[in-house]
Design a protein around this motif. Structure first.
Motif, PDB file in Angstrom:
ATOM      1  N   ILE A   1      41.237  39.462  45.700  1.00 41.31           N
ATOM      2  CA  ILE A   1      40.117  38.547  45.934  1.00 41.31           C
ATOM      3  C   ILE A   1      39.101  38.690  44.804  1.00 41.31           C
ATOM      4  N   HIS A   2      38.612  37.525  44.328  1.00 37.78           N
ATOM      5  CA  HIS A   2      37.535  37.575  43.341  1.00 37.78           C
ATOM      6  C   HIS A   2      36.365  38.351  43.947  1.00 37.78           C
ATOM      7  N   GLY A   3      35.770  39.231  43.138  1.00 42.93           N
ATOM      8  CA  GLY A   3      34.615  39.980  43.643  1.00 42.93           C
ATOM      9  C   GLY A   3      33.725  40.428  42.498  1.00 42.93           C
TER      10      GLY A   3
ATOM     11  N   THR B   1      44.291  36.383  31.756  1.00 40.60           N
ATOM     12  CA  THR B   1      43.769  35.251  30.982  1.00 40.60           C
ATOM     13  C   THR B   1      42.885  34.299  31.780  1.00 40.60           C
ATOM     14  N   ASP B   2      42.814  34.443  33.120  1.00 36.30           N
ATOM     15  CA  ASP B   2      41.977  33.577  33.955  1.00 36.30           C
ATOM     16  C   ASP B   2      42.262  32.104  33.622  1.00 36.30           C
ATOM     17  N   ASP B   3      41.264  31.321  33.199  1.00 34.94           N
ATOM     18  CA  ASP B   3      41.486  29.894  32.902  1.00 34.94           C
ATOM     19  C   ASP B   3      41.595  29.671  31.396  1.00 34.94           C
TER      20      ASP B   3
ATOM     21  N   PHE C   1      50.521  33.390  39.561  1.00 35.84           N
ATOM     22  CA  PHE C   1      49.538  32.304  39.498  1.00 35.84           C
ATOM     23  C   PHE C   1      48.776  32.156  40.805  1.00 35.84           C
ATOM     24  N   GLN C   2      47.490  31.828  40.685  1.00 41.35           N
ATOM     25  CA  GLN C   2      46.740  31.384  41.861  1.00 41.35           C
ATOM     26  C   GLN C   2      47.031  29.890  42.019  1.00 41.35           C
ATOM     27  N   LEU C   3      47.789  29.555  43.024  1.00 40.98           N
ATOM     28  CA  LEU C   3      48.195  28.153  43.204  1.00 40.98           C
ATOM     29  C   LEU C   3      48.262  27.805  44.689  1.00 40.98           C
TER      30      LEU C   3
ATOM     31  N   LEU D   1      48.149  38.841  36.082  1.00 38.45           N
ATOM     32  CA  LEU D   1      47.941  38.736  37.536  1.00 38.45           C
ATOM     33  C   LEU D   1      46.808  37.791  37.914  1.00 38.45           C
ATOM     34  N   HIS D   2      45.970  37.454  36.948  1.00 39.37           N
ATOM     35  CA  HIS D   2      44.813  36.617  37.292  1.00 39.37           C
ATOM     36  C   HIS D   2      44.825  35.392  36.397  1.00 39.37           C
ATOM     37  N   THR D   3      45.507  34.367  36.860  1.00 37.53           N
ATOM     38  CA  THR D   3      45.635  33.147  36.077  1.00 37.53           C
ATOM     39  C   THR D   3      45.710  31.949  37.033  1.00 37.53           C
TER      40      THR D   3
ATOM     41  N   GLY E   1      39.396  40.607  41.646  1.00 35.92           N
ATOM     42  CA  GLY E   1      39.314  39.735  40.479  1.00 35.92           C
ATOM     43  C   GLY E   1      37.967  39.917  39.800  1.00 35.92           C
ATOM     44  N   HIS E   2      37.973  40.347  38.556  1.00 42.14           N
ATOM     45  CA  HIS E   2      36.785  40.570  37.714  1.00 42.14           C
ATOM     46  C   HIS E   2      36.050  41.880  38.046  1.00 42.14           C
ATOM     47  N   GLY E   3      35.447  41.950  39.218  1.00 44.99           N
ATOM     48  CA  GLY E   3      34.761  43.191  39.623  1.00 44.99           C
ATOM     49  C   GLY E   3      33.586  43.583  38.739  1.00 44.99           C
TER      50      GLY E   3
HETATM   51 ZN   LIG Z   1      39.484  33.726  38.527  1.00 41.94          ZN
END
Ligand SMILES: [Zn+2]
Length: 493
Positions: A320-322, A401-403, A212-214, A66-68, A344-346
């Motif tokens: 949302i990244h936080g 996997t993020d980046d 994907f975040q696109l 979900l976070h890529t 995202g991350h938290g």
């Molecule tokens: Zn990210």
């Protein structure tokens, strides 16, 4: 005679059905408990070599990623291969900067490539042919065609877009790497190829859903003309229909993304919502990204904007990244207030006890990215990572996997890290996979399909290992071992 049962028959029948369902649920739960895979998994976990465990986890059904971030999602070797291949890149040649002369002028071509945004002067900045041609001859001589790089230069180009050397951390990632190859990720020929490459690679790892975040903005033709978002949508939609994409067995959706520290971030959010609203078959949510240690992008800056969007649109997922910062603050709580159901991350939720307690056993998911957090030095030693607190306090989490392109990793590495550092139980592994689909923003019908396929895949995976020797089974698997795994887990291939 009055048939007293007539009036109540539906209720009685309903009651009976509920009782039967309850009894069969109990039977299933009991059967599940009796057939528990836990002892098999405990044996594999405690007795396997790193290579055997890696092979097992490579084949494990994994649900969704979900976070890529699209531009960071593919191994850089594939990016370079496609960018050099005229049959796949629309017949183009790209140029990359291999030396820096004293030309006394800006040789970056950024005015054309990025509409004038600032970029650092760096080696291996890659640009389009049309941009290169517009440079002075002194500047032109700093560049070399991407397809003409020798072996040594190729290795250096690849290293320049990864965090693969000591001392490269957050600043290299956020401030330099993206400027090197931005043009490649705005290309209408390269991006669709990267998309399908990733579907195949992640599909091989047992993933069935990618979100994907696109953002569909900033794409340009080879002559530099910008491509409207509508066209980006059509290009990707067409590519997803092709045989190789369908054969991957992977479902893809996108989230639109605003860059939070920019001065026009509010406008980007409004644009993102409007685009998602009118392209809901592919775009399913909105995100905010960009380094969070830049206070300009703090969450509460956007409260009014998100409230305004809620007056206009329903049914748009918010992840949302936080809390991807070192210092304690209330950004995760503030991000929930913006309306996010996924964080995202938290990371720094761990230092905000009220919000941590609030999120227990609720419908908020944390998208954990262990390798990313380690490589970007939020948690250089994963033993210190708050992931087990989230997982075992009952906050839904999944692995992502993020980046991964910049850290040479894959999804198996996330699971391998979690198992090795936090001794995961089997039911925890399966729940994470299930939650990665349950909290996905894909429409409900598709989600139900994905979840039942996941349950089927897990059941047959368990059965396979219950009915055979795991050492024998893993010896036949040929996992794609990532360079990150080779460096970090001491696995030899
Ligand atoms: Zn990210």
């Amino acid at each position: 005679m009055i048939n007293i049962y007539g009036k109540y028959r539906p209720a009685i029948l309903g009651g009976l059905i509920l009782m039967l369902v309850a009894i069969s649920d109990q039977l299933i739960t009991k059967a599940e408990a009796e057939n528990s895979f836990e002892p098999v998994w405990e044996e594999i976990k405690s007795q396997s070599t790193p290579a055997q465990l890696y092979a097992f986890l490579f084949q494990l059904p994994k649900g969704g990623n979900l976070h890529t971030h699209f531009a960071g999602s593919v191994p850089m070797e594939y990016l370079l291969e496609i960018a050099r291949d005229k049959n796949r890149n629309g017949g183009q040649e790209f140029y990359t900067r291999v030396k820096i002369n004293n030309c006394g002028e800006d040789c970056s071509g950024r005015r054309l490539d990025y509409a004038g945004t600032s970029a650092p002067i760096v080696y291996f900045q890659t640009t389009r042919e049309v941009t290169w041609k517009s440079l002075s001859s002194c500047c032109q001589s700093e560049y070399k065609p991407l397809s003409a790089l020798n072996e040594e230069e190729t290795a250096a180009w690849l290293s320049s877009v990864k965090l693969d050397r000591p001392g490269e951390g957050r600043n290299e990632f956020f401030e330099v790497i993206w400027h090197r190859m931005g043009v490649l990720f705005s290309d209408p020929h390269i991006n669709p190829e990267l998309l399908v490459t990733n579907m195949k690679l992640f599909g091989d790892e047992g993933l069935r859903y990618l979100e994907f975040q696109l953002p569909p903005r900033g794409w340009r033709h080879s002559d530099g003309r910008s491509i409207p978002a509508e066209e980006v949508y059509e290009i990707l939609k067409e590519r997803l229909k092709q045989e190789d994409a369908v054969a991957s067995g992977v479902t893809v959706r996108f989230r639109n993304v605003a860059i939070r520290y920019l001065s026009n971030a509010e406008a980007q959010i409004e644009e993102a919502f409007a685009f998602v609203d009118s392209h809901r078959d592919l775009w399913v949510g909105v995100d905010m990204a960009g380094r969070e240690d830049d206070d300009k992008g703090h969450p509460l800056r956007f409260l009014e904007t998100f409230r305004k969007m809620r007056k206009r649109y329903g049914g748009i997922g918010l992840s949302i990244h936080g809390g991807e910062v070192d210092e304690p603050n209330t950004h995760v709580r503030d991000t929930l207030l913006l309306g996010a159901t996924r964080i995202g991350h938290g990371l720094n939720l761990i230092s905000d006890p009220d919000t941590l307690l609030y999120m227990r056993n609720r419908e908020y998911l944390i998208e954990s990215c262990l390798v990313s957090n380690r490589v970007l030095e939020y948690f250089p030693n994963l033993d210190d990572h708050p992931f087990p607190e989230f997982l075992r306090l009952g906050i839904p989490v999944c692995l992502n996997t993020d980046d991964r392109g910049m850290w040479d990793s894959n999804m198996t590495d996330e699971y391998f890290s979690a198992v090795k550092h936090f001794n995961l139980r089997w039911d925890e592994i399966v729940k994470m996979g299930r939650d990665s689909l349950h909290y996905a923003f894909v429409d409900n019908a598709k989600k139900a399909e994905l979840i039942s396929a996941y349950e089927r895949d897990v059941a047959s995976f368990e059965m396979k290992y219950q009915n055979a020797n795991w050492r024998e089974l893993t010896s036949h698997i040929e996992p794609a071992i990532s360079p990150y795994a080779l460096r970090t887990f001491k696995i030899s291939n």
